[in-house]
Design a protein around this motif. Structure first.
Motif, PDB file in Angstrom:
ATOM      1  N   LYS A 170       0.803  -1.221   0.000  1.00  0.00           N
ATOM      2  CA  LYS A 170       0.000   0.000   0.000  1.00  0.00           C
ATOM      3  C   LYS A 170       0.838   1.275   0.000  1.00  0.00           C
ATOM      4  N   THR A 171       1.936   1.266   0.728  1.00  0.00           N
ATOM      5  CA  THR A 171       2.732   2.486   0.865  1.00  0.00           C
ATOM      6  C   THR A 171       3.718   2.704  -0.283  1.00  0.00           C
ATOM      7  N   ILE A 221      -3.058   6.995  -0.482  1.00  0.00           N
ATOM      8  CA  ILE A 221      -1.619   7.242  -0.339  1.00  0.00           C
ATOM      9  C   ILE A 221      -0.989   7.585  -1.686  1.00  0.00           C
ATOM     10  N   GLY A 222      -1.344   6.842  -2.705  1.00  0.00           N
ATOM     11  CA  GLY A 222      -0.779   7.091  -4.030  1.00  0.00           C
ATOM     12  C   GLY A 222      -1.401   8.267  -4.742  1.00  0.00           C
ATOM     13  N   GLY A 223      -2.638   8.620  -4.373  1.00  0.00           N
ATOM     14  CA  GLY A 223      -3.295   9.768  -4.982  1.00  0.00           C
ATOM     15  C   GLY A 223      -4.193   9.449  -6.155  1.00  0.00           C
ATOM     16  N   ALA A 224      -4.570   8.169  -6.325  1.00  0.00           N
ATOM     17  CA  ALA A 224      -5.389   7.795  -7.479  1.00  0.00           C
ATOM     18  C   ALA A 224      -6.770   8.443  -7.451  1.00  0.00           C
ATOM     19  N   ASN A 225      -7.351   8.617  -6.276  1.00  0.00           N
ATOM     20  CA  ASN A 225      -8.663   9.262  -6.210  1.00  0.00           C
ATOM     21  C   ASN A 225      -8.603  10.691  -6.750  1.00  0.00           C
ATOM     22  N   ASP A 226      -7.608  11.437  -6.305  1.00  0.00           N
ATOM     23  CA  ASP A 226      -7.466  12.821  -6.780  1.00  0.00           C
ATOM     24  C   ASP A 226      -7.150  12.858  -8.266  1.00  0.00           C
ATOM     25  N   ALA A 227      -6.340  11.914  -8.739  1.00  0.00           N
ATOM     26  CA  ALA A 227      -6.005  11.863 -10.162  1.00  0.00           C
ATOM     27  C   ALA A 227      -7.255  11.582 -10.992  1.00  0.00           C
ATOM     28  N   ALA A 228      -8.110  10.679 -10.503  1.00  0.00           N
ATOM     29  CA  ALA A 228      -9.350  10.378 -11.220  1.00  0.00           C
ATOM     30  C   ALA A 228     -10.248  11.616 -11.303  1.00  0.00           C
ATOM     31  N   ARG A 229     -10.285  12.378 -10.228  1.00  0.00           N
ATOM     32  CA  ARG A 229     -11.081  13.611 -10.247  1.00  0.00           C
ATOM     33  C   ARG A 229     -10.508  14.611 -11.251  1.00  0.00           C
ATOM     34  N   ALA A 230      -9.178  14.698 -11.329  1.00  0.00           N
ATOM     35  CA  ALA A 230      -8.548  15.613 -12.289  1.00  0.00           C
ATOM     36  C   ALA A 230      -8.834  15.179 -13.718  1.00  0.00           C
ATOM     37  N   ILE A 231      -8.747  13.875 -13.976  1.00  0.00           N
ATOM     38  CA  ILE A 231      -9.053  13.359 -15.316  1.00  0.00           C
ATOM     39  C   ILE A 231     -10.509  13.633 -15.669  1.00  0.00           C
ATOM     40  N   ALA A 232     -11.386  13.548 -14.687  1.00  0.00           N
ATOM     41  CA  ALA A 232     -12.799  13.836 -14.927  1.00  0.00           C
ATOM     42  C   ALA A 232     -13.012  15.282 -15.365  1.00  0.00           C
ATOM     43  N   VAL A 233     -12.274  16.190 -14.743  1.00  0.00           N
ATOM     44  CA  VAL A 233     -12.373  17.604 -15.131  1.00  0.00           C
ATOM     45  C   VAL A 233     -11.903  17.793 -16.571  1.00  0.00           C
ATOM     46  N   ILE A 234     -10.831  17.124 -16.945  1.00  0.00           N
ATOM     47  CA  ILE A 234     -10.246  17.261 -18.285  1.00  0.00           C
ATOM     48  C   ILE A 234     -11.156  16.682 -19.369  1.00  0.00           C
ATOM     49  N   THR A 235     -11.716  15.513 -19.087  1.00  0.00           N
ATOM     50  CA  THR A 235     -12.430  14.763 -20.130  1.00  0.00           C
ATOM     51  C   THR A 235     -13.947  14.819 -20.036  1.00  0.00           C
ATOM     52  N   ALA A 257     -10.007  10.364   6.430  1.00  0.00           N
ATOM     53  CA  ALA A 257      -9.163   9.209   6.115  1.00  0.00           C
ATOM     54  C   ALA A 257      -7.757   9.490   6.604  1.00  0.00           C
ATOM     55  N   VAL A 258      -7.247   8.661   7.490  1.00  0.00           N
ATOM     56  CA  VAL A 258      -5.945   8.902   8.099  1.00  0.00           C
ATOM     57  C   VAL A 258      -4.825   8.879   7.065  1.00  0.00           C
ATOM     58  N   ASP A 259      -4.929   8.002   6.053  1.00  0.00           N
ATOM     59  CA  ASP A 259      -3.865   7.930   5.059  1.00  0.00           C
ATOM     60  C   ASP A 259      -3.853   9.163   4.158  1.00  0.00           C
TER      61      ASP A 259
END
Length: 346
Positions: free
Chosen positions: A89-90, A113-127, A144-146
């Motif tokens: 995970k880390t 931790i990796g930031g995939a949720n935020d990246a998905a939101r950014a891709i959603a804004v773009i596309t 969320a603690v992580d």
């Protein structure tokens, strides 16, 4: 959100168009300056690259920051491709899957931790895609603690216990935590967190946030914790006075003497009667570090110029805790030439 690299792959002409759109615009969303690299791959046509080659390359990238891997195609393809390379995970990169029409952006690995949720939101804004976020804390609007650790620059120890803390938060059960610096901005942030209780008690906690070592240490609250005392004192300190000081400090944190595993200090105190007496009374070993070793300890410590001139390093008790293999739970407490810091063994 800050990534150092982006690897993106597509499987069709239509998917390639979506890939190029993402690759062109995404760096503005995910890179905050510094080193950044983006690579695109096509697993079809004349530019054909094998999926295994792409995935192995993407997962093996060594960067100074987080890596993002994007599959433009079916989720099943992405899952099968990454399965042999998933480690922990880390360490795993963020992985997001986007269908070729950019209808959905789905984080499938390392959402917090990796930031995939935020990246998905950014891709959603773009596309114009719909971000499909499935992590329980996110969909319930819970802390969320992580995510908090990443946002505040804290590493995570015992990541396996993230699920225990998240489960308590979602069940609306109190999460008990301590922080080594109650005056810090991080402490203020945690005080505002719904469901989290900051305590001075070092035992029976779910989490320790060490601003000195920039670590979030996560526990199973049912497990018995062990502690390290970092001790400093002036030459000739009365043994009874030091013992009283230690008892008072342990009482504040509700720590039993039997939970103390060792005492750590500077090597010039190896013959200090008060410290030797304390170790004998507590029936624990003493460990010593040189001023040079203490000075090399990594962290943000409460250094004193007076102490530096006296013993050759700006802080003894906190640095001793850090070098002992423990995580700083209570920063330096001083009284009449004596200092104490408390560490939790993770």
């Amino acid at each position: 959100m800050n990534f150092a690299s982006l690897s993106i792959v597509s499987f069709s002409a239509r998917g390639s168009a979506t890939m190029e759109k993402i690759a062109k615009a995404l760096p503005e969303f995910i890179s905050e300056g510094g080193e950044f690299s983006a690579e695109t791959f096509e697993c079809f046509g004349e530019k054909h690259r094998t999926l295994g080659e792409f995935t192995e390359r993407a997962f093996s990238k060594k960067t100074n920051g987080r890596s993002l891997v994007v599959f433009v195609g079916a989720v099943g393809i992405a899952v099968r491709a990454i399965a042999p390379f998933v480690k922990k995970k880390t360490e795993d990169p963020a992985v997001v899957c986007v269908d070729e029409k950019a209808s959905f952006a789905i984080p499938i690995l390392s959402g917090h931790i990796g930031g995939a949720n935020d990246a998905a939101r950014a891709i959603a804004v773009i596309t114009g895609a719909l971000p499909v976020i499935t992590t329980a804390t996110d969909i319930n609007g819970a802390w969320a603690v992580d995510s908090w650790a990443v946002e505040n620059g804290f590493g995570i120890e015992n990541a396996r216990n993230i699920k225990l803390i998240s489960a308590k938060i979602l069940a609306k059960l109190p999460v008990r935590a301590i922080i080594d610096d109650e005056e810090s901005t991080e402490a203020e942030s945690l005080r505002k967190t719904r469901g989290l209780e900051l305590s001075s008690r070092a035992d029976g906690i779910d989490a320790l946030f060490s601003t000195a070592q920039r670590k979030a240490v996560l526990f199973d609250a049912g497990e018995e914790r062990r502690f390290v005392l970092g001790i400093g004192c002036r030459k000739g300190t009365d043994a009874g006075e030091l013992l009283e000081f230690v008892h008072e400090t342990l009482g504040i944190h509700k720590i039993k003497e039997s939970r103390i595993e060792k005492i750590a200090t500077i090597d010039i105190k190896k013959n200090e009667p008060a410290i030797l007496s304390l170790a004998e009374l507590l029936n624990v070993p003493l460990i010593f570090f040189t001023a040079e070793e203490l000075g090399a300890a990594h962290g943000n410590f409460s250094d004193s110029e007076f102490v530096r001139k006296t013993v050759g390093v700006g802080n003894v008790c906190e640095r001793s805790v850090a070098l002992s293999g423990a995580f700083l739970a209570a920063k330096k407490k001083s009284m009449r030439g004596m200092t104490i810091a408390i560490g939790i063994i993770g």
